[in-house]
Motif scaffolding. Structure first.
Motif, PDB file in Angstrom:
ATOM      1  N   ARG A   1       0.869  -1.178   0.000  1.00 41.14           N
ATOM      2  CA  ARG A   1       0.000   0.000   0.000  1.00 41.14           C
ATOM      3  C   ARG A   1       0.902   1.223   0.000  1.00 41.14           C
ATOM      4  O   ARG A   1       1.607   1.498   0.963  1.00 41.14           O
ATOM      5  CB  ARG A   1      -0.922   0.009   1.222  1.00 41.14           C
ATOM      6  N   LEU A   2       0.884   1.956  -1.099  1.00 43.37           N
ATOM      7  CA  LEU A   2       1.860   3.017  -1.330  1.00 43.37           C
ATOM      8  C   LEU A   2       1.247   4.403  -1.206  1.00 43.37           C
ATOM      9  O   LEU A   2       0.067   4.598  -1.545  1.00 43.37           O
ATOM     10  CB  LEU A   2       2.462   2.852  -2.727  1.00 43.37           C
ATOM     11  N   PRO A   3       2.029   5.377  -0.765  1.00 43.23           N
ATOM     12  CA  PRO A   3       1.539   6.758  -0.735  1.00 43.23           C
ATOM     13  C   PRO A   3       1.222   7.252  -2.142  1.00 43.23           C
ATOM     14  O   PRO A   3       1.894   6.863  -3.113  1.00 43.23           O
ATOM     15  CB  PRO A   3       2.718   7.538  -0.135  1.00 43.23           C
ATOM     16  N   ALA A   4       0.230   8.105  -2.246  1.00 47.40           N
ATOM     17  CA  ALA A   4      -0.190   8.606  -3.554  1.00 47.40           C
ATOM     18  C   ALA A   4       0.914   9.372  -4.262  1.00 47.40           C
ATOM     19  O   ALA A   4       0.975   9.400  -5.499  1.00 47.40           O
ATOM     20  CB  ALA A   4      -1.429   9.492  -3.394  1.00 47.40           C
ATOM     21  N   ASP A   5       1.823   9.996  -3.490  1.00 51.98           N
ATOM     22  CA  ASP A   5       2.844  10.843  -4.101  1.00 51.98           C
ATOM     23  C   ASP A   5       4.161  10.117  -4.346  1.00 51.98           C
ATOM     24  O   ASP A   5       5.152  10.745  -4.746  1.00 51.98           O
ATOM     25  CB  ASP A   5       3.095  12.087  -3.240  1.00 51.98           C
ATOM     26  N   LEU A   6       4.210   8.808  -4.130  1.00 53.02           N
ATOM     27  CA  LEU A   6       5.436   8.045  -4.382  1.00 53.02           C
ATOM     28  C   LEU A   6       5.393   7.486  -5.801  1.00 53.02           C
ATOM     29  O   LEU A   6       4.536   6.663  -6.133  1.00 53.02           O
ATOM     30  CB  LEU A   6       5.588   6.911  -3.376  1.00 53.02           C
ATOM     31  N   ASP A   7       6.339   7.917  -6.628  1.00 48.77           N
ATOM     32  CA  ASP A   7       6.395   7.449  -8.018  1.00 48.77           C
ATOM     33  C   ASP A   7       7.113   6.110  -8.039  1.00 48.77           C
ATOM     34  O   ASP A   7       8.314   6.020  -8.345  1.00 48.77           O
ATOM     35  CB  ASP A   7       7.115   8.493  -8.874  1.00 48.77           C
ATOM     36  N   PHE A   8       6.389   5.052  -7.737  1.00 48.67           N
ATOM     37  CA  PHE A   8       6.979   3.753  -7.411  1.00 48.67           C
ATOM     38  C   PHE A   8       7.459   2.987  -8.637  1.00 48.67           C
ATOM     39  O   PHE A   8       8.611   2.528  -8.685  1.00 48.67           O
ATOM     40  CB  PHE A   8       5.944   2.925  -6.642  1.00 48.67           C
ATOM     41  N   ALA A   9       6.610   2.814  -9.630  1.00 43.14           N
ATOM     42  CA  ALA A   9       6.941   1.937 -10.755  1.00 43.14           C
ATOM     43  C   ALA A   9       8.234   2.325 -11.474  1.00 43.14           C
ATOM     44  O   ALA A   9       9.019   1.444 -11.851  1.00 43.14           O
ATOM     45  CB  ALA A   9       5.775   1.887 -11.737  1.00 43.14           C
ATOM     46  N   PRO A  10       8.525   3.626 -11.683  1.00 45.29           N
ATOM     47  CA  PRO A  10       9.784   3.961 -12.359  1.00 45.29           C
ATOM     48  C   PRO A  10      11.039   3.592 -11.581  1.00 45.29           C
ATOM     49  O   PRO A  10      12.142   3.648 -12.135  1.00 45.29           O
ATOM     50  CB  PRO A  10       9.689   5.492 -12.528  1.00 45.29           C
ATOM     51  N   MET A  11      10.896   3.220 -10.308  1.00 46.23           N
ATOM     52  CA  MET A  11      12.078   2.828  -9.532  1.00 46.23           C
ATOM     53  C   MET A  11      12.532   1.404  -9.829  1.00 46.23           C
ATOM     54  O   MET A  11      13.612   0.991  -9.388  1.00 46.23           O
ATOM     55  CB  MET A  11      11.808   3.012  -8.036  1.00 46.23           C
TER      56      MET A  11
END
Length: 448
Positions: A411-421
């Motif tokens: 469950r990720l924060p809305a402002d974390l750009d996760f997939a590009p990492m």
């Protein structure tokens, strides 16, 4: 088979109490996979996993395809041994990281801003840590899962699994006896999208499909000569022309079932309509995850490396380039035919590595159990299927008839750009997300 060690202390630490520690300790082990046989290998990480399992009374099997290329497999006995077994698996290798590009040492496992930072925090030592913490809890408390649970930590996933999952499957298929379904990386993380009334809502992307892989090498041949003399058979020019044709080729779109279901679900959430001809507005609501989704709308071919020449005033007779191709289910032969046509008569296409596409149903008891485990922790969310543009070790397990899903619940924060990492810089995973994932994964293995 080793039985879990039952202990009287049922108040022992749960998965959430140690998942962050395990994630940090795994990241601090450099298991970089350069894809060319160099690098430290996975042995140290595998030894760490073995020690963590033995500490709670489990005795895993260690498989080494080559010195240092080490995988680990352990089986936990289930309450109903007549049922087909479930496999949880992760990989221990990571892609290279240039420390000069990062805000932190990529192998520090540093805690900063509520996140664990480091290479592998996203791909996929976070999931490895969740799996290990759950398995340790089951063994420590003497808890039997409903069915046999086979847990694997593979080498070499980042180079196609030749020395990892494929080797283990080919040489030790007995380790997966009775397994019919598997869960691994990438799927299960949340994206936050605006609903039709403007309020944000989380959707979890459960991976049900993944594209196939064709890693190719282009070999252009020409005529060597002096750099001052006109040459219409220049190998570098021939290669560059082939690269241009491949990189500008308009691959036609095709919406496979999992992609259609994802876009339909997002459309319901956001109130944004889409058509086969125009899905741009809807895709824009996926934030950083849209790159993965866009990669599943058609076959792709990206040039990733090139090499030619050995002196400024010498025209070489050969030039090479690497191309990473990913194809939708059923498209392998058509993609290869297209690449060969685009390469042209003076460029040979060599297949370096190929692997199949996968497509699993978004229904059935396991899928429903994954949904239920997520929604028990996040009841207002939606769970949607999606197709992965990359690949996982589920490809190797499919050779044994095992149906694989991507389910690393975060469950990720809305402002974390996760997939590009994924394979990017400054990889990090929130501590809260790791805690959440460990709880969801434990609930899943106790109920499915």
């Amino acid at each position: 088979m080793t039985q879990p060690t039952a202990q009287s202390d049922t108040a022992a630490a749960g998965p959430s109490d140690e998942v962050v520690r395990i994630c940090q300790e795994l990241i601090r082990i450099d298991s970089t996979n350069f894809g060319d046989g160099s690098g430290p290998g996975e042995r140290e990480a595998a030894d760490y996993v073995v020690a963590q399992l033995r500490e709670v009374g489990l005795e895993p099997t260690v498989v080494e395809s080559q010195p240092g290329r080490t995988s680990v497999v352990v089986r936990l006995e289930g309450a109903d041994r007549a049922r087909p077994a479930l496999c949880l698996h992760g990989h221990l290798d990571v892609v290279p990281a240039n420390s000069a590009d990062w805000q932190v040492d990529p192998f520090s496992g540093e805690l900063r801003d509520g996140c664990v930072w480091g290479r592998g925090a996203v791909d996929m030592k976070d999931m490895d840590a969740m799996i290990l913490s759950v398995v340790r809890h089951l063994a420590r408390t003497g808890t039997k899962p409903p069915r046999d649970l086979v847990v694997a930590f593979f080498a070499d996933e980042e180079a196609g699994g030749v020395h990892g999952s494929h080797f283990v499957v080919d040489h030790h298929p007995e380790l997966f006896e009775g397994v019919t379904e598997a869960i691994s990386e990438v799927g299960g993380y949340s994206v936050t999208v605006p609903t039709a009334d403007g309020t944000p809502s989380r959707a979890y992307l459960l991976q049900t499909a993944e594209k196939g892989i064709a890693w190719l090498r282009l070999h252009a041949q020409g005529r060597a000569g002096h750099g001052s003399v006109p040459n219409h058979e220049n190998a570098i020019v021939r290669l560059s022309e082939a690269i241009t044709r491949i990189s500008t080729h308009p691959w036609p779109r095709e919406y496979v079932a999992s992609v259609r279901q994802l876009l339909d679900g997002l459309s319901d959430l956001t109130g944004v309509a889409w058509t086969d001809e125009d899905a741009e507005e809807l895709l824009g609501h996926l934030g950083g995850a849209q790159g993965f989704v866009r990669g599943t709308l058609q076959d792709t071919a990206n040039v990733t490396m090139a090499s030619a020449g050995y002196k400024h005033n010498v025209i070489p007779q050969g030039a090479t380039a690497a191309v990473d191709c990913r194809f939708l289910p059923g498209h392998e032969e058509s993609l290869m035919a297209t690449i060969r046509e685009l390469a042209g008569e003076h460029v040979e296409v060599e297949v370096v590595h190929r692997d199949i596409a996968l497509d699993a149903p978004f229904d059935g008891p396991l899928v429903e159990a994954m949904k239920a485990a997520l929604l028990a922790e996040d009841p207002d969310a939606r769970v949607l299927p999606y197709c992965l543009s990359g690949g996982t070790d589920n490809k190797a397990l499919s050779k044994l008839g095992i149906t694989g899903y991507g389910f690393a619940p975060l469950r990720l924060p809305a402002d974390l750009d996760f997939a590009p990492m994924f394979h990017g810089i400054d990889e990090r995973v929130p501590v809260d997300a790791l805690d959440f994932g460990a709880r969801v994964l434990l609930r899943l293995v106790q109920t499915c």
